[in-house]
Structures are given as structure tokens and as C-alpha cells.
Write a protein that holds these residues in place. Structure first.
Motif, PDB file in Angstrom:
ATOM      1  N   UNK A  82       0.835  -1.209   0.000  1.00  0.00           N
ATOM      2  CA  UNK A  82       0.000   0.000   0.000  1.00  0.00           C
ATOM      3  C   UNK A  82       0.862   1.248   0.000  1.00  0.00           C
ATOM      4  N   UNK A  83       0.493   2.197  -0.840  1.00  0.00           N
ATOM      5  CA  UNK A  83       1.207   3.467  -0.907  1.00  0.00           C
ATOM      6  C   UNK A  83       2.512   3.416  -1.682  1.00  0.00           C
ATOM      7  N   UNK A  84       2.815   2.282  -2.286  1.00  0.00           N
ATOM      8  CA  UNK A  84       4.084   2.144  -3.006  1.00  0.00           C
ATOM      9  C   UNK A  84       3.947   2.478  -4.490  1.00  0.00           C
ATOM     10  N   UNK A  85       2.759   2.906  -4.900  1.00  0.00           N
ATOM     11  CA  UNK A  85       2.543   3.176  -6.323  1.00  0.00           C
ATOM     12  C   UNK A  85       2.521   1.894  -7.128  1.00  0.00           C
ATOM     13  N   UNK A  86       2.207   0.790  -6.459  1.00  0.00           N
ATOM     14  CA  UNK A  86       2.215  -0.519  -7.118  1.00  0.00           C
ATOM     15  C   UNK A  86       1.202  -0.583  -8.257  1.00  0.00           C
TER      16      UNK A  86
END
Length: 135
Positions: A82-86
Motif C-alpha cells: 500500500x502506498x508504493x505506487x504498485x
């Protein structure tokens, strides 16, 4: 001449058995971030246990436990990313005992959790093999 294209919905894929909805109680218990379904191939390989399997092999396997393991592993991978721009397709690894009548030790399998819009635009997740695409 007018032709009408048939739109293939998630509901159709579930009705036809191409996708199997995850148990909502298990999904809620592992705090899964969205409604989730599994492809038929993933369900057959990672969750389904033939009725007589334990009697034939002496290995006790339980579909509920296998589904809990799969969904909790996927949920942890999703939360960690989450939040990693995955991208919408996130690979994760699961250890499960294959239903081959021989293997007794867990084997590693790589699966993919893919986020997409559901039939009404809501966020849904489908768990599949890396070679599979959404139906």
C-alpha cells in the motif's frame, strides 16, 4: 444492421464458475481490502479438497483453513505494498500442500492479486495465476 456486443460482467463469470467468490466471513476476518474472487484454477489448486482426500492419503486438509491461508497471505501482501505506487497486479507467494495424492509438504506457488473495477465501478480484487487474465 446493428449488432449488440455482450458485456461480460464479473457476476456472469461467478455464475458460470470462472470465478469463485471468497467466503465473506474469511475475507472480513483477514481484513481483506475489497471484495475478492478467485479464478477456477486457483480455487482448484489452492483451496479445493476432494471429499475422500484425507482418507486416501492420511493428510488432513481443510478448505476453510486453506482459504484462510490464501486470503491472509494475499491481504498481507496488499497491505505491505500500500502506498508504493504498485501496479494493479501484485504478485505474492503462497505455500500450500498440492492435491496430488503424493505430496505431503507445502509447495510454493506464485499468485497474482489484481485490482479492477467491479460491475458497478467498485474496487474488487481477483486472485489468479500470473499467466491468467481477468475473464
Amino acid at each position: 444492421m446493428t449488432t449488440t456486443a455482450t458485456v461480460r460482467t464479473r457476476a456472469h463469470a461467478i455464475k458460470d464458475g470462472e470465478l469463485i467468490e471468497a467466503d465473506p466471513g474469511i475475507a472480513e476476518g483477514v481484513e481483506f481490502p475489497a471484495p475478492v474472487a478467485l479464478t477456477e484454477a486457483v480455487y482448484a489448486d489452492c483451496i479445493a479438497v476432494p471429499e475422500a482426500y484425507g482418507w486416501d492419503t492420511g493428510i488432513r486438509l481443510d478448505e476453510t483453513e486453506r482459504e484462510w491461508d490464501l486470503l491472509s497471505t494475499a491481504a498481507r501482501a496488499i497491505k505491505a505494498a500500500a502506498g508504493s505506487g504498485r501496479p494493479p497486479r501484485l504478485a505474492f507467494t503462497l505455500y500450500r500442500v498440492p492435491i496430488d495424492g503424493v505430496t505431503r509438504d507445502p509447495q510454493r506457488v506464485t499468485l497474482v492479486a489484481e485490482a479492477s473495477p467491479g460491475d458497478n465501478g467498485e474496487r474488487v480484487i481477483t486472485i489468479m495465476r500470473p499467466s491468467e487474465r481477468l475473464p
